[in-house]
Design an enzyme around this catalytic site. Structure first.
Site, PDB file in Angstrom:
ATOM      1  N   GLU A  82      -0.213  -7.471  -9.421  1.00  0.00           N
ATOM      2  CA  GLU A  82       0.773  -8.399  -8.876  1.00  0.00           C
ATOM      3  C   GLU A  82       0.120  -9.726  -8.505  1.00  0.00           C
ATOM      4  OE1 GLU A  82       2.862  -7.236  -5.298  1.00  0.00           O
ATOM      5  OE2 GLU A  82       4.618  -8.389  -5.895  1.00  0.00           O
TER       6      GLU A  82
ATOM      7  N   MET B 100      -1.555  -2.880  -1.973  1.00  0.00           N
ATOM      8  CA  MET B 100      -0.661  -3.105  -3.117  1.00  0.00           C
ATOM      9  C   MET B 100       0.116  -1.824  -3.411  1.00  0.00           C
ATOM     10  SD  MET B 100       0.544  -4.982  -5.485  1.00  0.00           S
ATOM     11  CE  MET B 100       1.792  -4.340  -6.604  1.00  0.00           C
ATOM     12  N   GLU B 101       1.438  -1.997  -3.591  1.00  0.00           N
ATOM     13  CA  GLU B 101       2.363  -0.867  -3.626  1.00  0.00           C
ATOM     14  C   GLU B 101       2.533  -0.196  -4.980  1.00  0.00           C
ATOM     15  OE1 GLU B 101       3.209  -4.087  -3.102  1.00  0.00           O
ATOM     16  OE2 GLU B 101       5.046  -4.631  -4.160  1.00  0.00           O
TER      17      GLU B 101
ATOM     18  N   HIS C 224       4.739  -0.279   5.233  1.00  0.00           N
ATOM     19  CA  HIS C 224       5.189  -1.402   4.386  1.00  0.00           C
ATOM     20  C   HIS C 224       5.082  -1.015   2.908  1.00  0.00           C
ATOM     21  CE1 HIS C 224       5.271  -5.855   3.351  1.00  0.00           C
ATOM     22  NE2 HIS C 224       4.726  -5.345   2.258  1.00  0.00           N
ATOM     23  N   GLU C 225       3.898  -0.548   2.504  1.00  0.00           N
ATOM     24  CA  GLU C 225       3.686  -0.241   1.079  1.00  0.00           C
ATOM     25  C   GLU C 225       4.530   0.950   0.638  1.00  0.00           C
ATOM     26  OE1 GLU C 225       2.183  -2.448  -0.473  1.00  0.00           O
ATOM     27  OE2 GLU C 225       1.156  -3.457   1.167  1.00  0.00           O
TER      28      GLU C 225
END
Ligand code: ZN
Length: 955
Positions: free
Chosen positions: A200, A336-337, A370-371
């Site tokens: 990303e 990072m998800e 969050h992720e």
């Protein structure tokens, strides 16, 4: 993605079906008449920028990818087969590719029908009718500027389904983007490497030729050829693992759900797992480099709690088959998800349960939440294009707050969401801010979208919306939105429509929210003098922090809510004369809301009226007290009161909720800097420390004690130090150095803030001596000192320390084992003030001893601090080209942002001159914001310095 380094008019468009006089019919006409500020990025795309987007004539359905990395020569070989639909006849297939050499490209037809991608496409069906005819590529144009590869074929490809095959090679780069290498030392000091991915926003194209835009969703089957002792982790579980004839292991992963290219993950190296735990049927494992597995237990147990809470909130099963959380020694962002394989900077995932600070535990939990929220909001449903990035990030930020508040209520994340609002406003009050939704035409602009506007402002307006429509309607809207667009893409408008539909059409969410999303900045609401029995006048205008900012025509529909502060319990909050309050007509929606006790329930009782015009008014009946015009601080606007009302509210400070006090403190600080209220007003609030009981509010006030420091001179400094000691020492006596059994977690933050300010800005000799003694004990045994005090102890010692202490901290950094310790000692080096020691820290930056990911933070620390900033700035200017070469390209934004803290006009000129000719990669907006912040500091310093000094001395 988490980027923080630890770490938008119209009138009343509320459509109430039950209201006889529909406000829409009355006011809808005004919406077009209302001026809107032009976003900082224009909407006209140049032809060149437009050409950076891929044509939609060829659409991927499924990727078969195989990679063989070489961790000795830092290269990799890859091959791919992409099942794709040709939607319109063409002889050119355009993909994204950067820094790749492509060979052996060919295309074979599978079917003359372009099949719509199935929601869960399987692998390539090579027996499909029409399969077989293969055409080799006639030429390949690689355009490194556009990051595109054009594959030319002699014969035109008719519409239909094809398989595109090719081989490619690339470099395992050092830029922490695409497919990159990461280095670490083992316990014996030997170097090891692993390779990892960070795609990303637009770096999948550096790993494989791809349709590297979020809307080109496809399924992926990934394979890796690895050394037998290595482990490979990707988005899906391992399907098969076999040895090949070269003695290498071939790991083939299962097919992923449909997802965007920026979510592809592949991590290969000597990785070690924690145990695997099952939560809501999903196996969860944390992975680290060898020897750090036990540091992953905290993150593992937290993830096990988070996943069921989020799955229940969304009402949709977790979209992957497993969840791996991977700690990487080198990582450009926070986390990072990637679907099913979330990657983290290791210092933001690994915690020593004994020596880890409460702050780090909160940070890790929050980043995980969050992720993990992204697995639904972002991965399952993805924004169509990067201009709607906020959909992903703002929601994940807000969801993390809600989730952690549920599993760790003692941390009071919901109340702390006012801090998120305050932070977002500090960025959004600049003239150079942008709208949440901004045009994105190229990768650099996509990277610049990762900022406080996307994350914190986005999360704050979602909180405001949730308070306005009620929690229940908001949640239903989110669920419906995710169901409707599952495995696909959506836009901001789709989300508003879903939430409006969840209110059964009672609330016109799109019209209320559009100005907050498409217009930069936020409003200041000015209240006339509040006199009982009279009309209260209200005015809204765009708020700017710069005292010399130009005006603006922008207007917002402001969800305005009052808290009555007075003796009269029967007093009702004022209703705007020009609008219809929905507090009664929308009572069904509000009464259906969950009525939990405490902060959550208080948020639900906000009245639902909109201040939509420039000027409005309301009648005040029989009120003895005063109105606070942002109930529970949920509104994304600042409020200015007439000076007598400011005094009344200050006197009744303890009647405000904790959230309101946090918002009030922030508003008063900002308004004083912009010259809209008296300079002395925020200083007077510092004295609230003597009565304040709430831990969050107290901590914020204590933190504000450092704000006068840069304005002091040799005459006023002793008075300032005395003032700090006088007001903070009573707190120190109450709190002590030792945590007490059973004390609330937030007490630790307060203790940290009190001791730190006393030992640095207050120059309290007793505190400095105690910190020094604890420091020596700590250096002998890291576990001998309360971990929550360590940051303060180190800060105090460095602030007051000399060469001896510098050597000790330097040695501790070099020998640190835990990532948290390594990061903490390194960052402490930036806190030493003596010029010779500052010079030594600056010398470290280009020495090769500091990781590329950590060096920008170290320089940023030196640029931020008052004592070292000029020396650090001289160094930065002199070594700019070397720093550009050594630091990861995206991290120079951090350096630019750190330049926000300069105060003198001469520094402003120096910064402007330099940045006019030296460009910061991906940092155009960071530079503009920093320069504006410096300008604001200069204006404030010049206008307020004498009065601030005088006030401090008078105390
Ligand atoms: Zn994110």
């Amino acid at each position: 993605m988490t980027f923080r380094k630890i770490c938008c008019s119209i009138s009343l468009l509320l459509v109430l079906a039950a209201v006889p006089v529909c406000p829409l019919s009355v006011f809808a006409g005004t919406s077009s008449a209302v001026a809107t500020d032009v976003p900082s990025r224009g909407s006209k795309k140049s032809a060149r920028e437009a050409s950076l987007r891929l044509p939609k004539t060829v659409v991927p359905v499924h990727y078969d990818l195989s990679f063989e990395p070489d961790l000795k020569n830092f290269t990799f070989q890859g091959k791919e087969e992409i099942v794709l639909n040709v939607e319109a006849a063409t002889s050119i297939v355009v993909l994204n590719a950067a820094q790749l050499a492509i060979s052996d490209a060919s295309i074979a037809i599978m079917s003359e029908t372009a099949l719509r991608p199935a929601k869960q496409a399987t692998g390539i069906d090579k027996k499909a009718p029409g399969a077989g005819t293969t055409q080799h590529v006639s030429s390949i144009d690689l355009d490194e500027d556009r990051e595109q590869a054009k594959l030319h074929f002699k014969s035109s490809l008719k519409t239909g389904r094809y398989v595109l095959s090719c081989r490619f090679t690339g470099k395992l780069n050092d830029d922490l983007r695409g497919f990159y290498r990461s280095a670490y030392l083992d316990s014996k000091g030997r170097s090891h490497y692993l390779c990892a991915t960070q795609m990303e926003p637009t770096d999948a194209r550096r790993m494989f030729p791809s349709f590297d835009e979020p809307e080109f969703k496809a399924t992926y089957q990934i394979s890796a050829v690895i050394e037998p002792e290595f482990t490979a982790i990707s988005n899906a579980p391992i399907a098969t693992k076999e040895m090949n004839t070269n003695g290498k292991a071939v790991v083939k992963f299962q097919t992923t759900p449909k997802m965007s290219s920026y979510l592809v993950a592949l991590i290969i190296g000597e990785l070690k797992p924690t145990r695997t735990r099952i939560a809501a049927g999903v196996p969860i494992t944390v992975w680290t480099t060898p020897g750090k597995e036990q540091l992953g237990e905290y993150a593992l147990s937290t993830a096990v709690e988070v996943l069921p809470v989020e799955q229940k909130y969304f009402g949709i099963l977790y979209p992957g088959k497993k969840l791996d959380l991977i700690a990487l020694p080198d990582f450009a962002w926070g986390a990072m998800e990637n679907l099913g394989a979330i990657t983290f900077r290791e210092a933001l995932l690994l915690v020593d349960d004994k020596t880890g600070t409460n702050f780090l535990k909160r940070t890790v939990a929050s980043i995980e939440a969050h992720e993990m929220a992204h697995q639904w909001f972002g991965d399952l449903v993805t924004m169509r294009w990067w201009d709607d990035l906020w959909l992903n990030e703002a929601f994940a930020t807000w969801m993390a707050t809600k989730t952690i508040d549920q599993i760790r209520p003692e941390w009071r994340f919901l109340a702390k969401s006012v801090d998120t609002r305050n932070y977002a406003m500090s960025e959004d009050q600049l003239q150079s801010t942008r709208a949440i939704h901004a045009d994105v035409s190229n990768p650099a602009q996509a990277i610049e979208m990762f900022d406080g506007i996307t994350y914190e402002k986005g999360a704050s307006i979602l909180r405001m919306l949730e308070c306005f429509v009620t929690e229940k309607i908001f949640q239903k809207g989110i669920h419906d939105y995710l169901c409707r667009h599952a495995l696909g893409n959506a836009s901001t408008e789709d989300l508003w429509k879903a939430i409006a539909a969840a209110s059964n059409g009672a609330i016109n969410v799109p019209d209320v929210m559009r100005p907050w999303v498409y217009q930069p900045g936020f409003p200041l609401v000015t209240l006339g003098l509040q006199k009982s029995g009279q009309e209260l006048k209200l005015k809204q205008e765009r708020y700017f922090e710069a005292a010399d900012a130009r005006g603006s025509e922008a207007l917002w529909p402001i969800p305005l809510s009052f808290h009555v502060l007075g003796q009269s319990t029967s007093s009702r909050a004022p209703a705007l004369n020009s609008s219809i309050s929905n507090s009664s007509s929308n009572s069904n929606a509000h009464s259906n809301a969950a009525s939990n006790s405490g902060e959550a329930s208080r948020r639900q009782k906000t009245a639902g009226q909109l201040l939509a015009f420039r000027h409005d008014s309301c009648s005040i009946d029989n009120v003895q007290g005063c109105f606070f015009a942002n109930k529970d601080g949920s509104g994304f606007y600042r409020v200015r009161y007439a000076q007598p009302d400011f005094k009344t509210i200050s006197d009744k400070f303890d009647l405000l909720s904790a959230e309101e006090r946090l918002a009030f403190l922030s508003d008063v600080q900002a308004l004083a800097v912009s010259g809209k209220i008296e300079v002395e007003n925020p200083l007077q609030l510092l004295l609230k420390i003597r009565q304040e009981k709430d831990l969050l509010v107290l901590t914020q006030i204590v933190d504000y004690y450092q704000s006068p420091y840069p304005l002091m001179n040799s005459q006023s400094m002793p008075a300032y130090q005395k003032f700090v000691c006088l007001n903070l020492k009573p707190l120190k006596q109450r709190l002590g150095w030792q945590a007490k059994a059973g004390e609330p977690d937030l007490t630790r933050d307060l203790r940290d803030a009190v001791l730190r300010n006393l030992g640095t800005y207050g120059q309290d000799k007793e505190t400095i001596a105690e910190a020094t003694s604890l420091y020596h004990r700590y250096l002998n045994d890291f576990r001998s000192v309360n971990p929550d005090l360590v940051p303060s102890i180190l800060k105090i010692v460095a602030f007051n320390g000399g060469e001896k202490e510098y050597e000790e901290v330097h040695a501790a950094w070099r020998s640190a084992k835990a990532p948290e310790d390594e990061k903490r000692f390194l960052q402490t080096l930036a806190d030493f003030k003596h010029p010779a020691l500052v010079a030594r820290t600056l010398d470290l930056l280009l020495s090769g001893q500091v990781r590329g990911q950590d060096a920008p933070g170290l320089l940023a620390g030196l640029l931020t601090q008052y004592e070292s900033q000029n020396q650090a700035w001289d160094y930065t200017r002199a070594n700019w080209s070397k720093l550009l070469k050594l630091f990861p390209p995206m991290s120079m934004r951090e350096v630019a942002s750190a330049c926000s803290n300069f105060y003198r006009r001469i520094d402003e000129e120096s910064l402007r001159t330099f940045f006019a000719v030296h460009k910061v990669p991906f940092g155009e907006s960071a530079v503009t914001r920093a320069l504006e912040n410096v300008h604001i500091n200069v204006l404030y310093q010049e206008s307020a310095v004498a009065r601030v000094r005088q006030w401090v001395v008078s105390q």
